[in-house]
Design a protein around this motif. Structure first.
Motif, short mmCIF file in Angstrom:
data_model
loop_
_atom_site.label_atom_id
_atom_site.label_comp_id
_atom_site.label_asym_id
_atom_site.label_seq_id
_atom_site.Cartn_x
_atom_site.Cartn_y
_atom_site.Cartn_z
N ALA A 419 0.25 12.50 -12.34
CA ALA A 419 0.30 11.06 -12.13
C ALA A 419 0.58 10.73 -10.66
N MET A 420 1.48 11.47 -10.02
CA MET A 420 1.80 11.19 -8.62
C MET A 420 0.62 11.55 -7.71
N VAL A 421 -0.13 12.61 -8.07
CA VAL A 421 -1.31 12.96 -7.28
C VAL A 421 -2.34 11.84 -7.37
N ALA A 422 -2.51 11.26 -8.55
CA ALA A 422 -3.48 10.17 -8.72
C ALA A 422 -3.07 8.95 -7.90
N ILE A 423 -1.76 8.68 -7.83
CA ILE A 423 -1.30 7.52 -7.06
C ILE A 423 -1.46 7.76 -5.57
N GLN A 424 -1.04 8.94 -5.08
CA GLN A 424 -1.07 9.23 -3.66
C GLN A 424 -2.49 9.48 -3.15
N LYS A 425 -3.42 9.78 -4.05
CA LYS A 425 -4.79 10.07 -3.61
C LYS A 425 -5.42 8.87 -2.93
N ASP A 426 -5.25 7.71 -3.49
CA ASP A 426 -5.83 6.50 -2.89
C ASP A 426 -5.16 6.16 -1.57
#
Length: 562
Positions: A419-426
């Motif tokens: 979940a944190m990777v998905a948030i930080q990706k953008d």
């Protein structure tokens, strides 16, 4: 709550006992140990079972003795007549005390029981036993009394009671205390006249042919045991023999037994007191030392007071000493950490404040618009830096309290990392940096017991830090694996790496890439991350990558137990 008068009295007594007996641990141990011994001794004295057994044994002894004497008397008695003739005038003289107890018998008369023949026999049988014997004829008339039988030529002396006089004061107190103990209610012994033998119930029963016994007490409350046995000749009852103990005979034996109990109780009490003091010394002494050390900790000031080390003891005192030492060390470490944190905060706040003060003082002196714009930019930058510092400092200061208040729950680290990777990706895409999830390795679940929001903050800080150091086109990789009972999470980047891994987790330490403006980071992100991981009983380490340039952060968390 309103107390009744009885409740007030009970409360007053309880407070008095608390402040006198139970105010000291030593006195409490001694009193409680002595209470058990006191209850045992009082119980033995109260029951008095051996006293009743002694009376029964004495009754049986007197009955056997009476039967033997009765048989001897019957063998020596005359049987020419079943009628006893008595001279009334001589009997009256005898009752008035004027003649010998044998003189009222007319020698010309014949008696079934001949006093002159029985007297020597009775004397020989009674003297060794210290028992009083009285012989009554068939009508209850006293014929012989062992107290009035004297040998020829015997000189009568006044008997001196050797029991009177000065005695040990403790024995007097003991006897007075025993006299309060409840006992059996026996009738009072009364001496009847020579012609009133049938007024003794046991004598009347014996004259009917049935042996009987009776227990009485005299005026001094001393026990007197009486047993009457019939004297029979050829199945005819010719008289009765009454045997009785001397007053106080049984009481003296009972008193000796009780005094023996007292001596044993005193010895046991002495042993109990010594053992209680030794026990209290091993408990109360160390407790006083620990208490005094705790008070020194309160008043130590800057000095670091030590708690006595009793952890070598395997009992609760040793455990308490170890717990107090660990607690004290934790408190001192917390105090020192707060002091260091306050010093670091003051230092970090002083720099932007100094810069802000200089810009504000210089602004009125600036003439050119470019200089004024530059000073305004510095002021705005310092204000934003102060706001960021204050926000991060506030978050760091509240972290321990929030972690202590929040309830730990199962958290899936792999799901959280995704979940944190998905948030930080953008967010990272704006800096031309990719954030990807690495391949999972190991078996088993990735659940830990902790706080999801705080662990998410750790991943956010590490990913944001890695993105800020990554060059354009670089990649930040987050990977999750399991190793035994631990869950391992790694965050790696492709930046220049770490120049000082030993200081990377210190508060307010920053080592930003060249070209990045100063003051955009407070230096608390990694420090907060380490604080959160430590609270979850995990570890976090920073190192440089071995396959290429870049930094590698490794988090190890214990797996949640099922």
């Amino acid at each position: 709550m309103v107390l009744t008068p009885f409740g007030k009295v009970f409360d007053a007594v309880r407070r008095f006992v608390d402040f006198t007996i139970f105010s000291s641990l030593t006195r409490r141990i001694v009193v409680l140990n002595m209470a058990g011994l006191l209850v045992l001794v009082v119980g033995i004295l109260y029951l008095n079972q051996w006293r009743a057994g002694l009376i029964d044994a004495r009754v049986q002894s007197l009955r056997v003795q009476g039967e033997i004497i009765a048989a001897a008397i019957a063998a020596s008695a005359t049987v020419d007549s079943d009628i006893i003739s008595v001279n009334p005038d001589r009997l009256l003289d005898t009752q008035s005390g004027g003649v010998s107890p044998f003189s009222y018998f007319d020698p010309t008369l014949e008696f079934p029981i001949n006093p002159e023949r029985v007297a020597p026999l009775l004397r020989n049988l009674i003297t060794p036993t210290r028992t009083r014997a009285r012989i009554y004829d068939g009508q209850g008339l006293l014929i012989l009394d062992s107290d009035n039988i004297y040998a020829r030529g015997e000189v009568l002396r006044q008997t001196i009671d050797k029991s009177t006089g000065t005695s040990f004061f403790l024995a007097d107190w003991w006897n007075a205390l025993i006299s309060w103990a409840p006992g059996d209610n026996y009738p009072t012994y009364q001496e009847y006249q020579a012609d009133e033998g049938t007024r003794y119930p046991e004598v009347a029963s014996a004259l009917q042919g049935a042996p009987a016994d009776f227990v009485r007490v005299d005026a001094q409350n001393r026990l007197v045991v009486s047993v009457a046995v019939p004297v029979q000749r050829l199945r005819a009852v010719v008289g009765s023999i009454l045997l009785s103990t001397a007053p106080g005979d049984i009481d003296s034996i009972v008193a000796q037994e009780r005094w023996s109990i007292l001596r044993i109780a005193m010895i046991a009490a002495g042993v109990q007191i010594v053992l209680s003091l030794l026990l209290a010394g091993t408990i109360a002494g160390p407790m006083r030392r620990l208490s005094a050390a705790a008070e020194r900790v309160q008043t130590a000031g800057d000095a670091r007071a030590e708690i006595p080390d009793l952890s070598d003891r395997p009992d609760e005192i040793g455990h308490l000493s170890g717990a107090l030492r660990r607690m004290t060390d934790a408190l001192y470490n917390r105090i020192e950490a707060i002091e260091r944190f306050a010093a670091d905060v003051a230092h970090e706040l002083k720099n932007p404040l100094t810069s802000l003060r200089s810009a504000v003082e210089t602004l009125p002196l600036a003439k050119r618009e470019a200089d004024k714009a530059r000073l305004n930019e510095i002021i705005q930058h310092d204000i934003r830096r102060l706001d960021r510092l204050i926000t991060d400092i506030s978050s760091a200061s509240r972290l321990d309290a929030e972690l202590a208040r929040e309830t730990a729950e199962p958290v899936d680290v792999e799901t959280l990392a995704q979940a944190m990777v998905a948030i930080q990706k953008d967010i990272a895409a704006g800096r031309d940096v990719s954030v990807v999830m690495g391949k999972r390795s190991g078996r088993g679940t990735t659940l830990v017991s902790g706080h999801e929001s705080r662990l998410a903050q750790v991943f956010a800080n590490l990913i944001d830090n890695a993105v800020s150091f990554s060059p354009p086109g670089g990649t930040v990789t987050v990977a999750i694996s399991t190793e035994g009972d631990n869950i391992v999470a790694t965050v790696s980047d492709e930046g220049p790496g770490i120049r000082d891994a030993g200081r990377i987790f210190q508060r307010f330490y920053t080592d930003r890439p060249e070209g990045e403006s100063f003051g955009n980071h407070s230096g608390l992100g990694l420090s907060i991350s380490k604080q959160i991981v430590d609270a979850h009983k995990g570890t976090i380490k920073a190192a440089n990558r071995t396959d290429r340039s870049g930094a590698l952060f490794t988090i190890v968390l214990p797996r949640a137990r099922k």
